[in-house]
Scaffold this active site. Sequence first.
Site, PDB file in Angstrom:
ATOM      1  N   GLY A 135       0.949  -1.241  -0.173  1.00  0.00           N
ATOM      2  CA  GLY A 135      -0.049   0.002  -0.128  1.00  0.00           C
ATOM      3  C   GLY A 135       0.760   1.159   0.052  1.00  0.00           C
TER       4      GLY A 135
ATOM      5  N   GLY B 240      -0.493   4.439   0.674  1.00  0.00           N
ATOM      6  CA  GLY B 240      -1.214   5.724   1.361  1.00  0.00           C
ATOM      7  C   GLY B 240      -0.459   6.684   2.027  1.00  0.00           C
TER       8      GLY B 240
ATOM      9  N   GLY C  33       1.412   3.957   4.112  1.00  0.00           N
ATOM     10  CA  GLY C  33       2.483   2.879   3.236  1.00  0.00           C
ATOM     11  C   GLY C  33       3.503   3.771   2.721  1.00  0.00           C
TER      12      GLY C  33
ATOM     13  N   HIS D  14     -20.288   8.030   7.629  1.00  0.00           N
ATOM     14  CA  HIS D  14     -20.376   9.586   7.606  1.00  0.00           C
ATOM     15  C   HIS D  14     -21.800  10.110   7.201  1.00  0.00           C
ATOM     16  CE1 HIS D  14     -19.005  13.601   6.711  1.00  0.00           C
ATOM     17  NE2 HIS D  14     -17.597  13.225   6.840  1.00  0.00           N
TER      18      HIS D  14
ATOM     19  N   ARG E 147     -20.350  12.958  14.362  1.00  0.00           N
ATOM     20  CA  ARG E 147     -20.558  11.898  13.071  1.00  0.00           C
ATOM     21  C   ARG E 147     -21.572  10.905  13.529  1.00  0.00           C
ATOM     22  NH1 ARG E 147     -14.915  11.537   9.928  1.00  0.00           N
ATOM     23  NH2 ARG E 147     -14.733  13.771   9.475  1.00  0.00           N
TER      24      ARG E 147
ATOM     25  N   HIS F 214     -17.765   4.923   6.073  1.00  0.00           N
ATOM     26  CA  HIS F 214     -16.530   5.730   5.837  1.00  0.00           C
ATOM     27  C   HIS F 214     -15.189   5.343   6.303  1.00  0.00           C
ATOM     28  CE1 HIS F 214     -14.595   9.415   4.909  1.00  0.00           C
ATOM     29  NE2 HIS F 214     -14.631   9.934   6.261  1.00  0.00           N
TER      30      HIS F 214
ATOM     31  N   ARG G  56     -13.659   7.597  15.322  1.00  0.00           N
ATOM     32  CA  ARG G  56     -12.596   8.314  15.287  1.00  0.00           C
ATOM     33  C   ARG G  56     -12.977   9.672  15.259  1.00  0.00           C
ATOM     34  NH1 ARG G  56     -10.887  10.697  10.925  1.00  0.00           N
ATOM     35  NH2 ARG G  56     -12.687   9.498   9.499  1.00  0.00           N
TER      36      ARG G  56
ATOM     37  N   SER H 256      -7.588  10.694  11.102  1.00  0.00           N
ATOM     38  CA  SER H 256      -7.244   9.693  10.313  1.00  0.00           C
ATOM     39  C   SER H 256      -5.931   9.961   9.644  1.00  0.00           C
ATOM     40  CB  SER H 256      -8.399   9.281   9.419  1.00  0.00           C
ATOM     41  OG  SER H 256      -8.558  10.273   8.487  1.00  0.00           O
ATOM     42  N   LEU H 257      -5.907  11.156   8.832  1.00  0.00           N
ATOM     43  CA  LEU H 257      -4.519  11.483   8.223  1.00  0.00           C
ATOM     44  C   LEU H 257      -3.485  11.597   9.328  1.00  0.00           C
ATOM     45  CD1 LEU H 257      -5.795  14.543   6.029  1.00  0.00           C
ATOM     46  CD2 LEU H 257      -5.241  12.095   5.298  1.00  0.00           C
TER      47      LEU H 257
END
Lengths: 249, 637, 225
Positions: free
Chosen positions: B39, B41, B44, B265, B329, B400, B434, B439-440
Site C-alpha cells: 500500500g 497511502g 505505506g 459519515h 458523526r 466511511h 474516530r 485519520s490523516l
Amino acid sequence: MNVTLKVWRQKNSKSKGHFETYKLNDLNPDMSFLEMLDVLNEQLIHEDKIPVEFDSDCREGICGQCGLTINGRPNGHHHHTTTCQMHMRHFEDGDTILVEPLRASAFTVIKDLKVDRSAMDRIMQAGGFVSVHTGSAPDANSLPIGKMDAEDAFDSAACIGCGTCIATCKNSSAALFTSAKITQLATLPQGEIEREKRVVAMVDAMDAEGFGSCTNTEACEMECPQEISVTNIARMNFEYNRALLLGKK
Amino acid sequence: MLNAKIPDGPLEKKWKNYQEHCKLVNPANKKKLDVIVIGTGLSGAPAAATLGELGYNVKVFFFQDTARRAHSVAAQGGINASKNYQNDGDNVFRHFYDTLKGGDFRSREANTYRLAEISANVIDQAVAQGVPFAREYGGVLANRSFGGVQVKRTFYAQGQTGQQMLLGAYSVLMRQIGLGHVKSYNRHEMLELVVIDGKARGIIARNLITGEIERHSAHAVILASGGYGKIYYLSTLAIGSNASAAWKAHRKGAFMAGVSWVQFHPTCLPQSGDYQSKLTLMSEALRNDGRIWVPKLKGDDRFPNDIPEEERDYYLERKYPAFGNLAPRDIASRSAKEQIDAGKGVGPNKNAVYLDFKDAIKEYGAEEIGDRYGNLFRMYEKITGMSPYKQPMMISPAAHFTMGGLWVDYELMTTIQGLYAVGEANFSDHGANRLGANSLLQASVDGYFIVPVTIGNYLSNEIRTGKIPTDTPEFDKAEEDAVERLKKFISIKGTKSAEYYHKQLGKIMFHHVGVSRNKKGIEEGIKLIRELREDFWTNLKVPGGIYEVNSELEKAGRVADFLELAELMAHDAYDRDESCGAHFREEYQTEDGEALRNDDEYMYVSAWEYTGYGKTPKLHKEELTFEVVKPSVRSYK
Amino acid sequence: MGTSVIFKNTLIRKIFMSLTGLFIAFFLIIHLLGNFQLLLPYEQAHLQYNWYSHLLSHNIIIEIIAYVLYATLIIHILDALLITLENRKSNGQGLKVDKRGVNSSWFSRNMGILGVIILLFLILHFKDYWYMYKFGNIPVDEKGNKDIFLIVHESFKQGWYVAIYIVAFIALGFHLAHGIWSAFRTLGVYNKWYIKLTKYIGITFAILMSLGFAIIPAIIYLKNL
C-alpha cells in the site's frame, strides 16, 4: 435512456485494437459514465463475453486513475472534469458514443481502455520533491510563507496526475503536468535549494519519456479537471532558462 | 496471551522510554535486510520512503497504476496536530483526551497519547516537503476547529488536505524510488502472506498486467492496505479499496480487533439507483451552516420548498440543543437512519434527509455562502443536477472509516512476528469512533515516525538471517494456495458476477451490521452472509483467464475475502453487549435513545483469532486499563 | 551542453524557435517601414525606393545582418520541422475520432501550415525581387540605381499577384498572433499581468503587420485600376 457504444477493444499492448459496438438500454441519466460502463460489463458477463477493462478508483474526481477519450475528447465534452464526474444526463437519448483510451505514444495501452501512465511517475522521480528526510524538519512556523504564495502553490499542487493534459495536447506534451510540480516548489521557499537541479532533471525526464514540445495551444488548461493554469508552463520555462543562464545545466 | 508491550513509565514518557531502549540496526546491516510494504497511502508511502532513507531494501506493492492514487487522496477536511499555534489552550494531553473520549474509551491510553505526542512532527514534516497548508496573511499556518472539539488544531489545504498530504508522502517515495532505495511494484496485488516458523517472510503477489504469480521474500512485512469500509459496497471508499491483504494475514494468524467499529459519515450523497458504485462524501463543514430536517409527515411527497416551517422536523436541533446540527458523526448518522427507517426519508428513494441552506443564505447572503461552500455546491450540482442554492441538499449516511483492523501491539506488530499493520489497516488509536481529522494524522504518524523505529527493534534480530530464499516449501505452498484459489474462481462458471455478490453483501451488512445493530438482526445477518457465501462459491462467474489483465478476477478475490470478513464483523458486533462509539446496539440505549456503554464488562478490545473457514472465530480480550484518564460518558445533549 | 542535448531537449528547441521568431518579427518592422516608401507620390517613391534598395544591398553591416537573418529564418524553419516531426511521434497513433480541437484556436494548432504558406510566399518573394535584384537583368533609374521599384510596381498591378500577397499576409498575421506571445511564454514570462500584456502586444503587432504589409500591394493595385 438508450445509447450505442463504440468501444476500443485491444487484447494487450502488443495486439492491434478495434472498435466493438454495444447497445445499452434503460440507463438512468443520473449514472456516471463509469457506472454506465459497469452496466455494460454486467451485460457482457451475462452474454459470456469478456468485459471491457478500464481504470477507475475513487470515482469522486480526486485520485486521477480514470480517464477515457469520449467522442474524441478526454473525459468527454465538458471542460474541467474527470471521466468519473461525467454523467449520462449530459448525453442525449439515442446517442452513439465513441470510447477510446487516453492517447499518447508515452501511454501504452495495457488492455482495452487501460493505459500505462508510469512515465509520469518517472518525471516525479527525477525531481518532483524536496529532499527532506523524515525527522529532519524544522518547526512548521519557522518558515513564514505568504498567504497568497501558499494559495498559488496549492493551485499548482492540486494536480491529480490523471494525464488529461497530455492526452488533450496535439503534441502529447507533459508540460502542464511537469510544470505544475516545478511551479509549486518554485513558489515555496522549501523548494529554493534544489530549484535549478529540479527543473533541469524534470525537463530531461519529461523529454526522455518521449513527450512532445509545448506549443502553447493552451488546450490542456481548458480540459484540466483541476483547472491548473498554463502560467505554470511559463514558470517552468522561466525556471529552466534561469538554470541555463546560471550554467546549472 | 495478548501482550500490547506497553513501555514502562508515566504516560508522557513511554514513547521516549521506548526509543531510548529499543534495539537498533547499524547502517551497514540495514542493507542486508529486506522489507515489504503493501500500500502507498498516507501510511505505506511514508513507511516505505522512510525505511528506504534509513537504508533498508524496500519493496512496495500496490494495485493502482501509481502510488499517488491511494485513497488517502480523497480525505477532505484536515489533519489534527496539537501545535497550539492558536494559543487557545491546546496541548498534547488535550488532544490525547479528545481522541480517547471521541473513541468512547475503547483504545489504549499509551497508543493514543503517542498519536497526539507525535502529531506536531507530522506537520513539520509535511511543511518541509512543500505541502501547501492554508496560511494567515502574516505567513504562519492557519487552523480551524473540526469534529466538535473546542480548540483549533486542524491544519488544512482547502478541501483537499488528504490529497496534499498524500502527494507530500508520494514525493518522498518517488525520491527514494529514483534513488533506487525502494523498488515499486505498481498494478500488483498481494495474494498470500508467507509465514515461516511463525515469522512473516514474504508474500505471493499477482502482477495485474501479465497475471504472473510472483514470490517476494523479506525480513518483515508491513501492511498499509487501508480500511475495509467497501464491504458495504456503497461507501465513500474507492472502488478498489479492499480487505484482502489484511484478511490474508488474518488467515495466517494475525488477530483482528474491533472489526465491527465502522464510522458512517452523515453527509454523503444518497443512493439514486441500483447501478450506483459509490457514495460521494460532502465535507462535514456543510453542517456548520446547513440545517438538517425531514418532513414531520411520513411519506410527504411535496417539493421541499413547499413544506412549511411548522411541518419540518429539525431533529438534530430538537434532540441535541447544545450541538444541534454539529452533533458528532455517529450521532448524526444514526439519527438520520432513524428518521429514514421511520418512513420520513426524502428523495425519490426515500433514503435521505435534507440539509438546508435557506436560512444561512437569508442570513449571510448567497455570495457569502458561495464563498464558504461554492466548490462543494458545484460538486453537488455536478453529480445530482440540483442546485443547493435553490433547494435543500439531500444527504444520507455512508460507510466511511473502519476503526477496527489488524490487532497490533505498541510497536504496531500484529500477532505474527515481523508482520506490521499501519494506518487504517490496524485497529489501534481511534477506539470505537474516530475523531474528525485524526485519520490523516494516524496514518502519517504510523508511517513516518513509529514503524520505522519499532521495526528496527525486531530486525536487529534478523541481521544474521541472510537473504530469505523463495524456493522453500512455505513459498511453494503459499503460491499453490493462491493459484488454486484463482483457478477455483474461474472454474465455477456460474451465472452471477462478483459485483452482484458484493452488492448483496453490502445490503446485508448495511441492514444487519450497519449504523445500528441488534442481536436478532445480527444473527439473521450471519445466516444471510453464510448463504450468500455458499451461493458465491457455487454460482460465481468470472470470465477470462488468470494470466492476463482480468479485473473480474481481482474483484472475485476481494469479494471472497469480504464475504469472510463480514461474518467476523457480525460476530464482533454480536459479542459486544453494549453501545460504544460507532457501535450502537439498539438493546443498549438510555431511555432517550443515547448509547449505553458497559465499562464493567466490555472495557476490552476484542481481538479475534481465525479458526478455519466458516468456523466461529476465537475471541481474545485485551483488557484496557486507564491509569491517567477516568472514562466518562459522552454527552452531546 | 552537447549539441545532442540542444536537439533532444524540448525546451531548448522552443527557445530557438522563440528567439529566431522574435528576431524575424523585429525585422518585419524595419521591412514594413521601408516598404511604406512605396506609397509616396509616384516620382518620389520611384527614386527613393531604388536608392534605399541600393543602400541596403551595398552596406556591409546591413549585408551581414541580412545573412544573419537568412540563417535565422533557416534555423526557424528547420527547428519547426524538427519540433513538428517529434511532436507527431509523441502523439503516437492518435485518436480515431479527434475532437480535441475545440479546446484551442485553430491557428495555434496549425502554426506549421501557416508557416508553410509564409515559406511558399517567401520563395516567390525572393525569386521575384531578391533574385532579380541580385542576379537578374533589370534596368537602372535616372540616378543609376537598379530600378527595383518598377518591377515591384508592375507586379502589383496584377490582381492574382496581389491576392497571393494578401493571403500570405493573413497567414503571417495569424502566425504572429500566436507566435509573439507564445515566444514570450517560452522565454519564461510567467507573471499573470505580463502574460496579458504580451498577449495584447502580440495580437496588436500581428494586426499591424499583416494590415501594414497587405495594404501596400492593395493600394498600388487600386491606384492603377
